[in-house]
Design a protein around this motif. Sequence first.
Motif, mmCIF file in Angstrom:
data_model
loop_
_atom_site.group_PDB
_atom_site.id
_atom_site.type_symbol
_atom_site.label_atom_id
_atom_site.label_comp_id
_atom_site.label_asym_id
_atom_site.label_seq_id
_atom_site.Cartn_x
_atom_site.Cartn_y
_atom_site.Cartn_z
ATOM 1 N N VAL A 1 0.816 -1.224 0.000
ATOM 2 C CA VAL A 1 0.000 0.000 0.000
ATOM 3 C C VAL A 1 0.852 1.278 0.000
ATOM 4 O O VAL A 1 0.471 2.276 -0.610
ATOM 5 N N ASN A 2 2.014 1.205 0.620
ATOM 6 C CA ASN A 2 2.892 2.377 0.642
ATOM 7 C C ASN A 2 3.331 2.738 -0.781
ATOM 8 O O ASN A 2 3.220 3.891 -1.217
ATOM 9 N N GLY A 3 3.775 1.712 -1.527
ATOM 10 C CA GLY A 3 4.139 1.932 -2.931
ATOM 11 C C GLY A 3 2.912 2.345 -3.737
ATOM 12 O O GLY A 3 2.999 3.213 -4.613
ATOM 13 N N GLY A 4 1.776 1.733 -3.438
ATOM 14 C CA GLY A 4 0.532 2.044 -4.158
ATOM 15 C C GLY A 4 0.178 3.523 -4.049
ATOM 16 O O GLY A 4 -0.197 4.165 -5.027
ATOM 17 N N GLN B 1 1.828 -14.006 13.033
ATOM 18 C CA GLN B 1 1.386 -12.845 13.831
ATOM 19 C C GLN B 1 1.842 -11.536 13.185
ATOM 20 O O GLN B 1 1.095 -10.558 13.139
ATOM 21 N N SER B 2 3.057 -11.543 12.636
ATOM 22 C CA SER B 2 3.559 -10.319 12.015
ATOM 23 C C SER B 2 2.778 -10.006 10.739
ATOM 24 O O SER B 2 2.445 -8.855 10.459
ATOM 25 N N ARG B 3 2.418 -11.030 9.955
ATOM 26 C CA ARG B 3 1.602 -10.799 8.746
ATOM 27 C C ARG B 3 0.210 -10.282 9.127
ATOM 28 O O ARG B 3 -0.351 -9.429 8.441
ATOM 29 N N LEU B 4 -0.344 -10.820 10.231
ATOM 30 C CA LEU B 4 -1.679 -10.360 10.657
ATOM 31 C C LEU B 4 -1.630 -8.893 11.116
ATOM 32 O O LEU B 4 -2.519 -8.102 10.797
ATOM 33 N N ARG B 5 -0.548 -8.545 11.816
ATOM 34 C CA ARG B 5 -0.413 -7.148 12.263
ATOM 35 C C ARG B 5 -0.292 -6.219 11.057
ATOM 36 O O ARG B 5 -0.908 -5.163 10.995
ATOM 37 N N LYS B 6 0.505 -6.648 10.058
ATOM 38 C CA LYS B 6 0.679 -5.821 8.849
ATOM 39 C C LYS B 6 -0.660 -5.685 8.119
ATOM 40 O O LYS B 6 -1.002 -4.614 7.617
ATOM 41 N N ALA B 7 -1.441 -6.788 8.104
ATOM 42 C CA ALA B 7 -2.748 -6.737 7.434
ATOM 43 C C ALA B 7 -3.655 -5.702 8.105
ATOM 44 O O ALA B 7 -4.342 -4.933 7.437
ATOM 45 N N GLU B 8 -3.627 -5.670 9.447
ATOM 46 C CA GLU B 8 -4.448 -4.685 10.184
ATOM 47 C C GLU B 8 -4.061 -3.266 9.779
ATOM 48 O O GLU B 8 -4.900 -2.371 9.728
ATOM 49 N N GLU B 9 -2.763 -3.065 9.504
ATOM 50 C CA GLU B 9 -2.315 -1.728 9.094
ATOM 51 C C GLU B 9 -2.739 -1.411 7.659
ATOM 52 O O GLU B 9 -2.989 -0.259 7.313
ATOM 53 N N GLU B 10 -2.788 -2.465 6.824
ATOM 54 C CA GLU B 10 -3.067 -2.226 5.397
ATOM 55 C C GLU B 10 -4.553 -2.051 5.094
ATOM 56 O O GLU B 10 -4.914 -1.289 4.200
ATOM 57 N N LEU B 11 -5.400 -2.769 5.838
ATOM 58 C CA LEU B 11 -6.831 -2.765 5.500
ATOM 59 C C LEU B 11 -7.459 -1.361 5.448
ATOM 60 O O LEU B 11 -8.273 -1.090 4.557
ATOM 61 N N PRO B 12 -7.077 -0.424 6.331
ATOM 62 C CA PRO B 12 -7.688 0.918 6.244
ATOM 63 C C PRO B 12 -7.396 1.638 4.926
ATOM 64 O O PRO B 12 -8.072 2.611 4.599
ATOM 65 N N PHE B 13 -6.388 1.172 4.168
ATOM 66 C CA PHE B 13 -6.067 1.838 2.900
ATOM 67 C C PHE B 13 -7.064 1.501 1.799
ATOM 68 O O PHE B 13 -7.009 2.076 0.714
ATOM 69 N N GLU B 14 -7.958 0.559 2.071
ATOM 70 C CA GLU B 14 -8.910 0.144 1.031
ATOM 71 C C GLU B 14 -9.636 1.349 0.424
ATOM 72 O O GLU B 14 -9.846 1.415 -0.795
#
Length: 208
Positions: free
Chosen positions: A115-118, A157-170
């Motif tokens: 999402v950062n690159g996006g 756990q680290s992938r799940l935490r990253k997902a929580e950060e990414e989902l608001p970018f939808e």
Amino acid sequence: MTRDAMSGSTGDRMAKGNLFVVSGPSGSGKTTVCERVRDSLGIGLSVSATTRKPRKDERDGVKYHFMDEAEFEARRARGEFLETNCYNGNWYGTLLSEVRKYTDRGRDLILEIDVNGGMQVREKCPEARMIFFRPPSMEDLEARLRNRATDDEETIQSRLRKAEEELPFESAYDMTVVNHTIEQACEDLTRIILGERRGGNDEKRNPV
Ligand code: 5GP
């Protein structure tokens, strides 16, 4: 960045290929879906640059152009990247030359980036079609990560935490594909791409 700026040309009006950006949590199935749709629609694959060391089966120029930090930095200073991102201490980036290779010849291209690159692509290249790819729920994502059995608990756990950060970018993306099944997600992504080739999608922002 305008379409002409992206192509590096000023006067030519040849039809350019569409640029699609696909982002979403790791483990959501987006790589599988992007690969299938790329193959079935004959869409280009951009080879990213990275400072990460190659894994044992990775050859230079196939999934990545491997380079050291000095080269990456020099190329960034020369403006050769459309976007860059640091992940796990390594730099990743999309080279403009990779994008132009396809879009200048009228071919579509999918960039599968975080999402950062996006957000950088959206800024520099407003005509890019931004597609957010996500699982139906966090529970579903966790089940997928556990089922594929490739990661230890800490990585999950680290992938799940990253997902929580990414989902608001939808909400910053034009369209969403929800991956209920690989087949349905491939159909949805295909419909979006074909819709864009025909002149545009009306169903922006709605999960398809
Ligand atoms: P890996 O090292 O496992 O191949 O990739 C690590 C992360 O970097 C993944 O989340 C992948 O999507 C992301 N990535 C790979 N290439 C690029 C790129 O060109 N730009 C950005 N922003 N992220 C990338």
